[in-house]
Scaffold this active site. Structure first.
Site, short mmCIF file in Angstrom:
data_model
loop_
_atom_site.label_atom_id
_atom_site.label_comp_id
_atom_site.label_asym_id
_atom_site.label_seq_id
_atom_site.Cartn_x
_atom_site.Cartn_y
_atom_site.Cartn_z
N HIS A 133 -13.37 14.15 -16.33
CA HIS A 133 -11.92 13.94 -16.33
C HIS A 133 -11.24 14.90 -15.35
CE1 HIS A 133 -7.94 13.15 -18.33
NE2 HIS A 133 -7.70 14.37 -17.83
N GLU A 134 -11.57 16.19 -15.43
CA GLU A 134 -10.92 17.18 -14.57
C GLU A 134 -11.30 16.96 -13.11
OE1 GLU A 134 -8.53 18.84 -15.69
OE2 GLU A 134 -8.93 18.33 -17.79
N HIS A 137 -9.03 14.55 -11.55
CA HIS A 137 -7.81 15.16 -11.03
C HIS A 137 -8.07 15.85 -9.70
CE1 HIS A 137 -5.66 14.17 -14.58
NE2 HIS A 137 -6.14 15.12 -15.36
N HIS A 143 -3.15 10.80 -14.69
CA HIS A 143 -3.55 10.24 -15.98
C HIS A 143 -3.36 8.74 -16.04
CE1 HIS A 143 -3.15 14.38 -18.08
NE2 HIS A 143 -4.40 14.10 -17.78
#
Length: 428
Positions: A133-134, A137, A143
């Site tokens: 997930h990170e 980014h 998101h």
């Protein structure tokens, strides 16, 4: 609002896209550095989780990721708690904010050290999923509005067979394009791991016990096998540990022997009365096959570049096999001690290494042979110390001076097939 979540703000005002784009890297070959690891996971498990997080993205876009051990890196991963001198965005203890990351070309990815980071269990917080997930980014994704997407702001819990949501894929491909077949050859120079089973078996300790097999594989990578797991041995330490079937699909664990031939680019694995053949990480058609001309339950095998033959060992005997010619095995097995001076019978593993020398492993020791196949002075030595880089406290002995004989750099997965046809199979 009290659920565990990412520290990045949620997107607003999205009327068209389900995902938010934050920017993109202006190059496709990125480096990364792991500055430290969580205390709640064994180092090899934590590293495997982080490597898989990168792999989720490189599987769908033409990006490559290469780990560096020192100096500057494009993406830098670290764990810190509430008190940190190098992060202005402090964490809040267990739960709540789990991690946060910078947008592209800044490259910082931070994880809350106070979390119970885990893998292969529903307890704690799954490092693999949060890291992916990170990294989303760090690659430019905001998101997602889909709650089941990886890029949803709230952590949905451990998912053993996790895959990217179509919204994740659409978002990252909007930034970097789709992965083309030719991009496979430039894939990430870190290992890949398939979905982690709900109840994974116990990982072996590289610092204790006996190895099942060792081999110098494709591109000079050194692989060690034990039980259901395999890892790479590098100059700086051990690579991450994976299930054998994660790298070679369909291959069982607890192998008898493994050998890679630079001559044919074939890898042969032996277990019981069967042999498996792979080209890099793709199984050859028609395998596994039954061993009919060589005794089952072999002890070890290695490729010797000086005569381009493969040596197979069992008990006190050996066979010499030419992959591309029919061999009269009626004269075999021959006594090991007739050709290999000073080595033990029933070796657990053997390997010809890049220095041109042959290594025999048995128990906790290894023997090094020169090009005349004679054991060199000063051997046997401790495998855990000299090959596995184990610390004295792990070994329970005083650290002694020894040669650093290990080498390799991570695993590069390559599923390129070959059109070469064998003229000899061991089941003839």
């Amino acid at each position: 609002m009290r659920q565990p979540r990412c520290g990045l703000e949620d997107p607003f005002n999205q009327k068209i896209l389900k995902y938010l784009l934050l920017g993109r890297w202006r190059k496709k070959h990125l480096t990364f550095r792991i500055l430290n690891l969580p205390s709640t996971l064994p180092p090899h498990t934590a590293r495997a989780s982080l490597f898989q997080a990168f792999k989720y993205w490189s599987n769908v876009v033409p990006l490559t990721f290469r780990e560096v051990q020192a100096g500057w890196a494009d993406i830098r991963l670290s764990f810190h708690g509430r008190q940190s001198t190098y992060c202005s965005n402090t964490f809040d203890g267990p739960g709540k904010v789990l991690a946060h990351a910078d947008i592209p070309e800044l490259g910082s990815v931070h994880f809350d050290e106070d979390e119970l980071w885990s893998e292969g269990t529903y307890r704690g917080v799954n490092l693999r999923i949060i890291a992916a997930h990170e990294l989303g980014h760090a690659l430019g994704l905001g998101h997602s509005r889909y709650t089941q997407a990886l890029m949803a702001p709230v952590y949905a819990g451990y998912r053993p067979y996790f895959k990217l949501h179509p919204d994740d894929v659409a978002g990252i491909q909007a930034l970097y394009g789709k992965k083309r077949p030719r991009d496979e050859e430039e894939d990430m120079e870190v290992p890949t791991v398939p979905p982690v089973p709900t109840e994974p078996g116990p990982m072996p300790n590289p610092c204790s016990g006996e190895l099942d097999a060792m081999m110098m594989g494709p591109r000079g990578k050194t692989y060690a096998f034990k039980g259901n797991y395999v890892w790479t041995v590098t100059d700086s330490g051990l690579g991450p540990m994976f299930r054998v079937s994660a790298l070679w699909e369909g291959l069982p664990g607890n192998l008898d022997a493994a050998v890679y031939s630079p001559r044919t680019q074939w890898i042969h694995f032996f277990k019981g009365d069967k042999v498996w053949r792979y080209i890099n990480f793709k199984i050859s058609p028609g395998f596994p096959k039954k061993l009919n001309r060589v005794e089952p339950n072999l002890d070890a095998a290695f490729y010797w570049p000086f005569n381009q033959k493969i040596f197979l060992f069992k008990g006190s005997g050996y066979w010499q096999w030419d992959e591309l010619a029919r061999i009269d095995f009626s004269r075999y097995p021959k006594p090991i001690k007739e050709l290999f001076s000073g080595v033990p019978d029933q070796p657990s593993a053997t390997m010809s290494w890049r220095d041109g020398q042959v290594y025999f492993f048995k128990g906790k020791k290894y023997w090094r042979l020169n090009q005349q196949l004679l054991v060199e002075k000063g051997y046997p030595r401790n495998t855990a110390h000299s090959w596995m880089h184990c610390h004295p406290q792990t070994l329970g002995t005083t650290r002694s001076t020894g040669d650093n004989t290990s080498s390799a750099t991570g695993i590069t997965l390559n599923t390129t097939s070959s059109t070469m046809e064998t003229t000899l199979n061991l089941d003839h």
